[in-house]
Design an enzyme around this catalytic site. Structure first.
Site, mmCIF file in Angstrom:
data_model
loop_
_atom_site.group_PDB
_atom_site.id
_atom_site.type_symbol
_atom_site.label_atom_id
_atom_site.label_comp_id
_atom_site.label_asym_id
_atom_site.label_seq_id
_atom_site.Cartn_x
_atom_site.Cartn_y
_atom_site.Cartn_z
ATOM 1 N N MET A 1 0.844 -1.177 0.000
ATOM 2 C CA MET A 1 0.000 0.000 0.000
ATOM 3 C C MET A 1 0.839 1.169 0.000
ATOM 4 S SD MET A 1 -2.804 0.780 2.616
ATOM 5 C CE MET A 1 -3.813 0.212 1.521
ATOM 6 N N PHE A 174 -2.625 -7.752 2.384
ATOM 7 C CA PHE A 174 -1.546 -8.656 1.992
ATOM 8 C C PHE A 174 -0.985 -8.196 0.648
ATOM 9 C CE2 PHE A 174 -2.716 -12.811 4.422
ATOM 10 C CZ PHE A 174 -2.783 -12.087 5.600
ATOM 11 N N GLU A 175 0.322 -8.017 0.589
ATOM 12 C CA GLU A 175 0.972 -7.511 -0.615
ATOM 13 C C GLU A 175 2.154 -8.410 -0.995
ATOM 14 O OE1 GLU A 175 1.814 -3.323 -0.462
ATOM 15 O OE2 GLU A 175 -0.008 -2.857 0.655
ATOM 16 N N GLY A 176 2.858 -7.995 -2.045
ATOM 17 C CA GLY A 176 4.072 -8.702 -2.443
ATOM 18 C C GLY A 176 3.818 -10.157 -2.763
#
Length: 389
Positions: A1, A174-176
């Site tokens: 984000m 949740f990222e990446g």
């Protein structure tokens, strides 16, 4: 984000750019246009909506770290913000499921409040009708619930944070590489990948524990949602990025528990809309095209027999950077207004014509409350002016 520092370098932009270059364009048939809602009614029951304003403003509060935007105490968060996401709860390790949250150290944030002051300020915000959530993940907090032990630890540790601070619920950011589809996992309605199956089960457990008033929001990047129109997982040949569209099974499985989805319309490469054209972040057309996909529904990986159903407009907000410092893809207040006009009134639509109009579109999300304050409150003031609050 979730830029802890101004203008981070993002891998996903390059990935999306390579997707565009591949020229593997999905075709939308007439079925696509008919698959989703073209009215304000929506197609999702949304049986567990939280008591939010008809049009809500969501913002992330940098509570656990410092950056160039400065530290904002909970008590000083302006009344404009209806949902306040505490950034961030992070895991002790990528696969542990053990989520921890603590206030920014005083060495980094000299004006940080005490824990008791923080808890009291949360209660005061809630008494004023605001919702305060713990946001899990962010740019640095990779979470992979690959085992049932990690799933159970996630439920235990996140539940403990919610109970400790008396929070209203959970935001999944949740990222990446947190979500990725295993080879052969091709049906978003029946996922098989353990990290995804366990996340769905964990969230359902938290909802069951905390009751029907539990607020659940999600802030995926476009790569994990709208890119699923073209590509889903690694594909039949195994040659695609297995993260493509990987949020779709989570959103779909939890749609009746979902309070709000605010996809990050920033830090993104070009994404194809339902007009089969690529759209670039930072423009009104990008927000219109990306939001239209959520409110109309779309075939996953071009398969018109496998359509991601539309969400209810009350479950959808547009995610943007609050200022030019907050992230790539900043959109001027004028273009934000154009996007809202097009999506809610079908006026000011420019180069992209949505499949309907949705007056009940819930509102806007910003990264972040801190960056908006740093920028003189331009983002929140524009929202309040638009809705006459």
């Amino acid at each position: 984000m979730s830029l802890r520092f101004p203008l981070s370098k993002r891998v996903l932009t390059g990935v999306c750019a390579s997707v565009a270059a591949a020229g593997l364009l999905a075709t939308v048939s007439t079925t696509t246009a008919d698959a989703g809602t073209t009215s304000d009614a929506g197609t999702t029951s949304a049986t567990t909506k939280a008591a939010l304003p008809d049009h809500a403003l969501v913002g992330y509060l940098h509570s656990s770290f410092a950056n160039g935007s400065g530290y904002t105490r909970m008590a000083d968060v302006p009344d404009s913000w209806d949902i306040i996401d505490l950034a961030f709860g992070e895991p002790t390790s990528t696969t542990s499921g053990d989520i921890r949250f603590s206030l920014c150290p005083q060495s980094e944030c000299p004006n940080v409040e005490s824990e008791d002051e923080f808890k009291a300020a949360i209660k005061a915000k809630q008494a004023a009708g605001k919702k305060v959530l713990i946001s899990i993940g962010g740019q640095n907090g990779q979470v992979q619930l690959t085992t049932t032990a990690a799933r159970d630890k996630f439920v235990e540790s996140v539940g403990a944070i919610i109970d400790k601070y008396g929070l209203d619920g959970l935001d999944i950011d949740f990222e990446g590489h947190s979500l990725s589809l295993d080879d052969g996992d091709t049906d978003f309605k029946n996922p098989k990948t353990p990290a995804i199956v366990n996340l769905i089960a964990a969230v359902k457990s938290l909802k069951a524990k905390h009751g029907s008033d539990f607020v659940l929001t999600m802030a995926p990047e476009t790569f994990f949602v709208q890119l699923g129109y073209q590509f889903y997982g690694s594909g039949a040949s195994g040659g695609q990025d297995p993260r493509s569209g990987a949020y779709l099974p989570v959103i779909h499985a939890l749609r009746d528990d979902l309070t709000l989805l605010h996809v990050q319309d920033y830090n993104s490469g070009p994404i194809m809309g339902l007009d089969n054209q690529f759209h670039n972040m930072g423009s009104a057309d990008f927000h219109i095209a990306m939001t239209d996909m959520l409110l109309t529904g779309f075939p996953v990986a071009g398969d018109t027999n496998n359509v991601f159903p539309a969400l209810d407009p009350s479950q959808v907000a547009i995610g943007l950077p609050a200022s030019p410092n907050a992230g790539n893809g900043h959109t001027t207040p004028g273009d934000v207004t154009k996007a809202l006009n097009c999506l809610t009134k079908k006026s000011d639509c420019g180069g992209y014509e949505p499949h309907g109009s949705w007056p009940a579109l819930r509102g806007l999300m910003a990264w972040s409350i801190n960056w908006d304050g740093f920028n003189g409150g331009e983002f929140s003031k524009n929202f309040e002016s638009y809705y006459g609050r």
